[in-house]
Every structure is written in structure tokens, then in C-alpha cells.
Design an enzyme around this catalytic site. Sequence first.
Site: not given
Length: 351
Positions: A35, A151
Site C-alpha cells: 500500500s 463482479c
Amino acid sequence: MTIKVSVIGASGYVGGELLRILLTHRDVEIVNATSRQHAGEYVHKVHPNLKGMTNLKFSGEDAVAAAAKADVAFLALPHKASVQVVPKLMETGVRIIDMSADYRLKDPGKYVEWYGYAHPYPDLLKKFVYGLPELHREELRGAKYVSAPGCMAASAIIGLAPLMKAFEATGPIVVDAKIGSSGAGGKPSPSTHFSERFGVIRPYKPAGHRHAAEIEQELSIVSGRDIKVAMSAHAVNIVRGILTTSHVFLTEAPTQQQLWKAYRDMYGSEPFVRFMMDRTGLYRYPDPKVVIGSNFADVGFAVESRLKRVIALSAIDNLIKGAAGSAVQSMNLMFGLDEREGLNVPAIHPV
Ligand SMILES: NC(=O)c1ccc[n+]([C@@H]2O[C@H](COP(=O)([O-])OP(=O)(O)OC[C@H]3O[C@@H](n4cnc5c(N)ncnc54)[C@H](OP(=O)(O)O)[C@@H]3O)[C@@H](O)[C@H]2O)c1
């Protein structure tokens, strides 16, 4: 066997779900989780559900340095960030599972048509396997590069594939998708702000949703015909979950037996597809509420003979079967493992 895994973009929602699943996977060691904004912080500061499960800290390394330490890198980066990272990772020899849309479409022209840009590495598209084990299990075994499905696309394709394989539609397929707020990722925006998002049934993309491109691609492959999809997407008042209600008009109304056969032929031995076709009870048809937290895709259908219409229903958890779960299932196939490893957990109920 221990597979060394790197999760790039691990502070996002998909990254968090990848970590949650991979932490209990018997054959995996997470070597790093990257990150930029949270480098050096404990993973549980961003994903509080993982407290007590790991002492891992986010790494601030760039994707190439992080992935070089791993056997496989999951790229949980936004659309258009993966596209530039992938060629660099390929040079390191690492296997790649990309969660973005950047390598899903086989035809480079579709990136211009649906995403509004010319793909910078069109020759690389054919190197990727579309990461839906229900359709591409054999190609995934031993694959080096996998592109995980969108998705809503995963939900629609799983719901429709048996139907499109067995029957010929008279025209475009209508896909009506409803999705929870986590589908938009963890980065806040005015439309995801609680005051604006809570309580909605918002038709945020009634026409031209990009996932239609990959639904058309995959249903055309499975049916051997040129399938067109008319898709409408709605944001609804849940955090996780997708329900797709798809309408297929046929020349003849099929019988229940013909439909059951089509679905059983395709999914009879699938570990993560369940038939939700009960005559009694509260959950007679697929409902996202009973797949949340699991890698299951629940499918079902109904017929309206008068109109020769079949309604194909499918429910998944967008972050699991629609993202991290399918990706880990694909990883298991890539490395010759039991594809259920790390994923064999029931959904949470009630939620
Ligand atoms: N949400 C879903 O239901 C879902 C389902 C299927 C597929 N996907 C796809 O999966 C990917 C991740 O989605 P998400 O929902 O997890 O998004 P997200 O919550 O916004 O997370 C994105 C992650 O990427 C990092 N990042 C952002 N911009 C970057 C850049 N330019 N370079 C490098 N790292 C960057 C962010 O962390 P730092 O800023 O700290 O580096 C963060 O870890 C997307 O491509 C999405 O389309 C999402």
C-alpha cells in the site's frame, strides 16, 4: 508445497479479502502486502477484521520489487493502474492474477469501444486466461497469467452460461444487476458518501455498463454464437452482494426438465455453484443474503411460457466469488492444488 504470494494494492476491499482468505490457506505464505498510503502500518489498522490473525505490515515497495519475492502476485489495483504494471511483472517471471479489467477482454478493439482507450499492450491480452473456473478450468490448470472477472460479470455469466449453451435466444439478453456499496471499492466519493448512498435503489448505469463486454465475450464462447447483452446496473442498499436477474427470450418455451438438465450438465459437480430452486422456505431463489462471506454462486431459474421467457437468477458476494474467491480458486488450479483450499467455508447467516 508453499506458494509465496504478494498482494499488490492490499489496502483496498479486494486486497483485504485476498488477505483474509490467503491467511488461512494451508499452502500459502504471504510475503508482502503493498500500500502506498499505509506503508509500515499493521494490516489490521486498515482491515480490522484481521486483528489477531496476522502481524503483517503493509509494504511500501513498488509492485516489481514486491512481486519479485513471490511465486504469484495478485494485482488488486484500480482499472488502468494494472495495465502498466503487468508487462514489468512479466519480466520478473512471477505468475500474475490481475483483479482489474485491464486484461479481461481478448479483442483489443473492445477496449476502445467500452473503455474509451486503445490498449497499450494488445499482444499481451491473449496470454491471460479469464479467471472463472466454471468456464475455464482446464486452461487455468498451470496458467501463468489470469485475469479475474468483473463482479457483476461473474454473477451474470454463471447464471446464464448453461442456458446460452443449451438454447438459442431470439435477440439480446437482458441483464439486470443489483449491487452493494463495496462494489465501488474503498475510496470514498460523493456518490458513496453515506448520506447519498444509504437507502438507494439507484439505476447508476441503465445502459452501456462495461461488464457487458466481458459477459458478451464469455457467453459467445460458451454458446458458439454472437451474444449481445443489454445490461442495467443498480446500486442497492446493502454493503456486499450482487443479484443478477437475466431475461432470455427463446423461440420455444423450454420445460423445467430441459432447464434442469442444462444446469445440471454444466454445474452438477461444481464445488461452488448451488441450485436455489426450492418449493418452500424463505430462500426459494438465489438471494445475496445467504452467500455473503462465501465463495458460493447460487443459481436458479423461472419460466414464463406465455412469453417464451426464461429468467436466470444468480447471487454472489461481489468481493468473494466476484473477486478474491474466484481469484484464489484460480490460483489453486494454477498450482495444481485442490481448488477448494482456503475457500471451503459457509456463508454467514444472518447478516
Ligand atoms: N470491489 C469489488 O467488488 C470488485 C470486484 C471485482 C473486481 N474488482 C476490481 O479489483 C480492483 C480493486 O478493487 P477495490 O474495490 O479493492 O478497490 P479499492 O478499495 O479502491 O483499492 C484499490 C487499491 O489499490 C491501491 N492503489 C490505488 N491506486 C493505485 C495506483 N495508481 N498505483 C498503485 N496502487 C494503487 C490502493 O492503495 P494505496 O492507495 O494505499 O496504494 C488500494 O490498496 C479494481 O480493479 C476493481 O475494479 C473490484
